[in-house]
Write a protein that holds these residues in place. Structure first.
Motif, mmCIF file in Angstrom:
data_model
loop_
_atom_site.group_PDB
_atom_site.id
_atom_site.type_symbol
_atom_site.label_atom_id
_atom_site.label_comp_id
_atom_site.label_asym_id
_atom_site.label_seq_id
_atom_site.Cartn_x
_atom_site.Cartn_y
_atom_site.Cartn_z
ATOM 1 N N LYS A 197 -48.624 5.901 -28.081
ATOM 2 C CA LYS A 197 -49.402 6.433 -26.956
ATOM 3 C C LYS A 197 -50.858 6.378 -27.414
ATOM 4 O O LYS A 197 -51.472 7.393 -27.751
ATOM 5 C CB LYS A 197 -48.934 7.855 -26.593
ATOM 6 N N TYR A 202 -54.170 2.129 -22.591
ATOM 7 C CA TYR A 202 -54.454 2.528 -21.207
ATOM 8 C C TYR A 202 -55.730 1.852 -20.719
ATOM 9 O O TYR A 202 -55.825 1.457 -19.552
ATOM 10 C CB TYR A 202 -54.446 4.067 -21.106
ATOM 11 N N GLU A 232 -41.687 -1.921 -18.618
ATOM 12 C CA GLU A 232 -41.944 -0.599 -18.022
ATOM 13 C C GLU A 232 -43.106 -0.654 -17.047
ATOM 14 O O GLU A 232 -43.686 -1.705 -16.791
ATOM 15 C CB GLU A 232 -42.181 0.444 -19.106
#
Ligand SMILES: *Cc1c(COP(=O)(O)O)cnc(C)c1O
Length: 361
Positions: A197, A202, A232
């Protein structure tokens, strides 16, 4: 390690929102945050301080090379008045996996959980009481060493901030989304950072998302680098439901972020509460089965919304493939209700899923 408290005087604190207020998602902040510094090979000075600006040198490495990671966790107020966090130990472990992938230091899981729970304890009255509302928790870490060589920073800050949040779907679980199946953009490759993450993942997803919005799609469905398998969605794992009612998620690889929501759904399968499994899924087979009605529901799994139902897939040649009747399916709705009942204490959750926030101060 002893956590230090430097709290705002009562007179300088903002009031928590009143119970009827529309909170939105992730926009509010509480009065305090948790901070801890890493230097000389160890974590030091863990503290709860007023929420406010953090000062950084312009040469701080996070600003140049993006060594940052984050997590997203929710806490809920139950009918007994106590606050419970949902599987925060899984987030602490995943944060340490992200740290390993990004050459950042790990945090002992007990310290991570104590930091989280002591901060929530201080901000108790900020945990919303309305059904479907929650206290959204954002722990994150970033590199602070003032250095321009590309190598792992020797200094870091770990911070936790809190955001009282309303239901992700105001007015109920009712909005299904369209996904753009993209063969143009890719999220991750094997050997890369897809399983972390990491902030940079992002930043790298924004262009594909903007491309999706321009075609009235809420997000893209990412495929493997050879465009054969489903991976995903931008910030959610993908799932579908077959005619026999079983939930199927793409088998985890190092290019898929291990969603704690998806892992929990698989655990509910092992507990015999639903039918759920992991499987590698070819995009061509998937679209054929959606079109023929073998696949009756689909969507995304993630902490923010729990489930985001998908009602159509848009292909890059303009073809639209509808899922089921186009309405939100009964299996998705039932799973959402079961999961929410565990989180909010309406139904006893599987052992170890809820962590009560102790009264420390
Ligand atoms: C955070 C995230 C998810 C969802 O994970 P949860 O632990 O369920 O919130 C899925 N995919 C990506 C890429 C994510 O960043």
């Amino acid at each position: 390690m002893r956590i230090d408290y430097q709290l705002l005087p009562e007179s300088e604190r903002k009031m928590p929102p009143s119970s009827g207020e529309n909170l939105g998602f992730g926009t509010r902040r509480t009065n305090h945050m948790f901070l801890m510094n890493y230097a000389d090979g160890e974590w030091r000075n863990p503290r709860i301080v007023p929420y406010g600006p953090i000062s950084l040198m312009p040469g701080a490495m996070c600003l140049h090379y993006g060594q940052t990671l984050f997590e997203g966790i929710k806490a809920f107020r139950h009918a007994d008045g106590e606050i419970y966090t949902f599987r925060p130990d899984k987030n602490a472990e995943r944060s340490n996996l992200s740290a390993k992938i990004l050459c950042m230091p790990s945090i002992p899981v007990p310290l991570y959980l104590e930091a989280l729970h002591r901060l929530i304890d201080v901000e108790r009255e900020w945990c919303p009481t309305l059904p479907e509302s929650s206290l959204y928790i954002r722990p994150f870490m970033f590199a602070t060493q003032d250095a321009l060589g590309v190598k792992p920073s020797k200094e870091y800050i770990f911070c936790i901030m809190l955001s009282p949040s309303g239901p992700y779907y105001p007015g109920g679980f009712s909005k299904a989304i369209r996904l753009l199946v993209t063969k143009t953009f890719h999220r991750a490759v094997s050997g890369g950072t897809g399983e972390a993450k990491a902030g940079g993942n992002y930043a790298a997803s924004l262009r594909a998302a903007e491309h999706a919005y321009a075609q009235n799609a809420a997000q893209v469905l990412y495929l493997s680098a050879d465009n054969s398998q489903i991976e995903e969605v931008g910030s959610m794992n993908h799932f579908h439901v077959r005619k026999d009612g079983s939930f199927v998620i793409p088998a985890f690889t190092d290019t898929i972020l291990r969603s704690i929501t998806a892992l929990s759904v698989l655990e509910l399968g092992r507990l015999g509460l639903i039918k759920a499994r992991e499987e590698s899924i070819k995009i061509d087979d998937f679209l054929k089965d959606v079109a023929s009605g073998e696949i009756i529901e689909a969507g995304g799994f993630g902490t923010a919304a729990v489930i985001s139902p998908v009602n159509e897939y848009l292909l890059e040649d303009g073809t639209v493939i509808k899922v089921g009747t186009g309405e939100i399916g009964a299996h998705s709705r039932a799973l959402y209700e079961l999961y929410s009942a565990f989180q909010t204490g309406l139904q006893p959750a599987p052992s170890g899923w809820l962590h009560k926030v102790e009264h420390y101060v």
